[in-house]
Each structure stands twice: as structure tokens, then as C-alpha cells.
Design a protein around this motif. Sequence first.
Motif, PDB file in Angstrom:
ATOM      1  N   UNK A 152      13.687  70.356 -56.717  1.00 12.66           N
ATOM      2  CA  UNK A 152      14.503  70.511 -55.509  1.00 12.66           C
ATOM      3  C   UNK A 152      13.678  70.140 -54.299  1.00 12.66           C
ATOM      4  N   UNK A 153      14.237  69.298 -53.449  1.00 15.15           N
ATOM      5  CA  UNK A 153      13.613  68.966 -52.174  1.00 15.15           C
ATOM      6  C   UNK A 153      14.595  69.326 -51.072  1.00 15.15           C
ATOM      7  N   UNK A 154      14.116  70.022 -50.050  1.00 15.24           N
ATOM      8  CA  UNK A 154      14.957  70.431 -48.930  1.00 15.24           C
ATOM      9  C   UNK A 154      14.749  69.481 -47.761  1.00 15.24           C
ATOM     10  N   UNK A 155      15.833  68.887 -47.299  1.00 13.93           N
ATOM     11  CA  UNK A 155      15.773  67.949 -46.180  1.00 13.93           C
ATOM     12  C   UNK A 155      16.011  68.667 -44.864  1.00 13.93           C
ATOM     13  N   UNK A 156      16.926  69.640 -44.880  1.00  7.62           N
ATOM     14  CA  UNK A 156      17.231  70.404 -43.669  1.00  7.62           C
ATOM     15  C   UNK A 156      17.651  71.805 -44.086  1.00  7.62           C
ATOM     16  N   UNK A 157      17.204  72.821 -43.361  1.00  5.53           N
ATOM     17  CA  UNK A 157      17.566  74.187 -43.697  1.00  5.53           C
ATOM     18  C   UNK A 157      16.654  74.780 -44.750  1.00  5.53           C
ATOM     19  N   UNK A 158      17.205  75.662 -45.577  1.00  8.70           N
ATOM     20  CA  UNK A 158      16.428  76.365 -46.598  1.00  8.70           C
ATOM     21  C   UNK A 158      17.243  76.486 -47.880  1.00  8.70           C
TER      22      UNK A 158
END
Length: 267
Positions: A152-158
Motif C-alpha cells: 500500500x502506498x498513500x498519495x494523500x491522507x492516511x
Amino acid sequence: MPVFSGGAPRQSQQRYLQERYLEVTEVSGTVTYDYEPLKAAQARSVKVGDRLRRPGEGIDTGSGSTVKLMVDNGIGTLDVSENSNVRVKNLNRSGSGATSTDLALNRGQVRAKVRSFNNRQSRFSIQTPAGVAGVRGTEFVVTVLPNGETRVITIDGTVALSSTDRTQEVSAGYASAIVPGNPPTLPTAIAANLRVSLQLLPAPDSDKVRVTGVVNPIDSVFLNEEAVDVSPTGSFEVVVPLPSNGVLRLRVRNALGQEQVYELIAP
């Protein structure tokens, strides 16, 4: 949209207004619909406007094919990459207006963009063979490798990534992974650039070749369009038949969708 006056809508109209679904808004290439309990009988091509409503309904994307899905209430969109399988687990709306949108990614990759919820009891999650990614308003990418490992990669937020009763909060610009049966790894900063260290070596059989390399652990690797298992440290090794022309095609894709292609000449 119908307009009602002089009292409450009829029950059938209320059900229509509260219907939950995922709608297909874009299709590219070979995309197939199937219903898990009746997979062989229900399989058919997907077209724009199709809707997934029931638990077990899903889509498969072929090689070089993609599809975009929109959640009924506009809460989010999903860009489904090639060679992926996505299914509905649960689409509910409670009497308080809270919505539960639970999906399953069994293989491949999805990029989801989910806006913040108005109702604090609402939820959006993607379940994989290794764990669950839950969000309340963010943009993130989930990848499931052939061995079931989830990244999982987070681009924006959490994103809250959970497995074996352990949860990791993955913030923007960070990634985490889950090997089936293990807790999520500590989040690590992602690199947008694609770097790969490669070696081509003879295999024990004279008609085969061994390819080894190291990439960013959250990158995906394809050799002659077949997915290659990448270890949690980023290393990979695969033995494949020697092509007649002596050239192997290696494709590396990061979680942002950027790709680099290498043509390897066998020894």
C-alpha cells in the motif's frame, strides 16, 4: 430524478433512492464481469454503465486492460490496472445514512481516491489476501502480488493497514507491505524514480536463463508480461525459457503507475 410531493415516497421508490452500487465509467481492453457463485455461467464483457451491486460480483481485467469504477454516492473512484480482480464484499447504507463500502482486491492493482465522509460512521475498505486497507478520505494504491503479498502506498491522507490484529497508519508519501500471516511493515518513504539493478546469468538448463535484480520493494516487476515475485527487501530471481531471439522484456512499475521497460539480451 423523480420529485415527490404529498407524503413519503413509496417503499419501492425508497429502495431505488438508497441503492448501493459501483458503476463502470471507463473501459479499455478486455474487461470481464463475473459473479463468484456462478462464475462460469455469468462471465461476460463489461461495458460503460454496468453496475456491481451484490456481494460476490466482480470484474477481471486482462493484459493491457483497465477499468474505472465510481462509487454510487460519489464518495470515490477506483482505477483498476491490468491483470486485476476486484469484487464487492459489502455495500450497505444504515438508517442513519452511514455507508459501508467494502471491496476485495484478489490480485493486481487498484488506485482509489476517496473523499472525506460527512457521516463519521461511514467506512471504505479494500480487503486483500494478506490484510485490509481502510480509509476515511484519501488517495492510495493497493497492489496484490502473485504470492498474496499486499503493498500500500498513500498519495494523500492516511491509510490504516491491518493484519494479524496489528494496524499501521500509512501517511502520504509512505508505503507499507503485508506478507500473508504477518503484520504490516513499518511505513517507509517512497521514491518516485525507478531504479533497478539487474543480472542475467545462465541457468542450470542450457535452454533457460536466470534473471536476478533489486528494485524498490513496493515496485511491481514483469518479465515478458508475467508478474515476478519481489521480496520485502526488493530482490527478485526468476528462471525462464531462453527466447528464440535471445531478448527478454523486463517492465518495472511503481505504485504511482510510472513504468520503465528494459530489453535484456540473454548470454
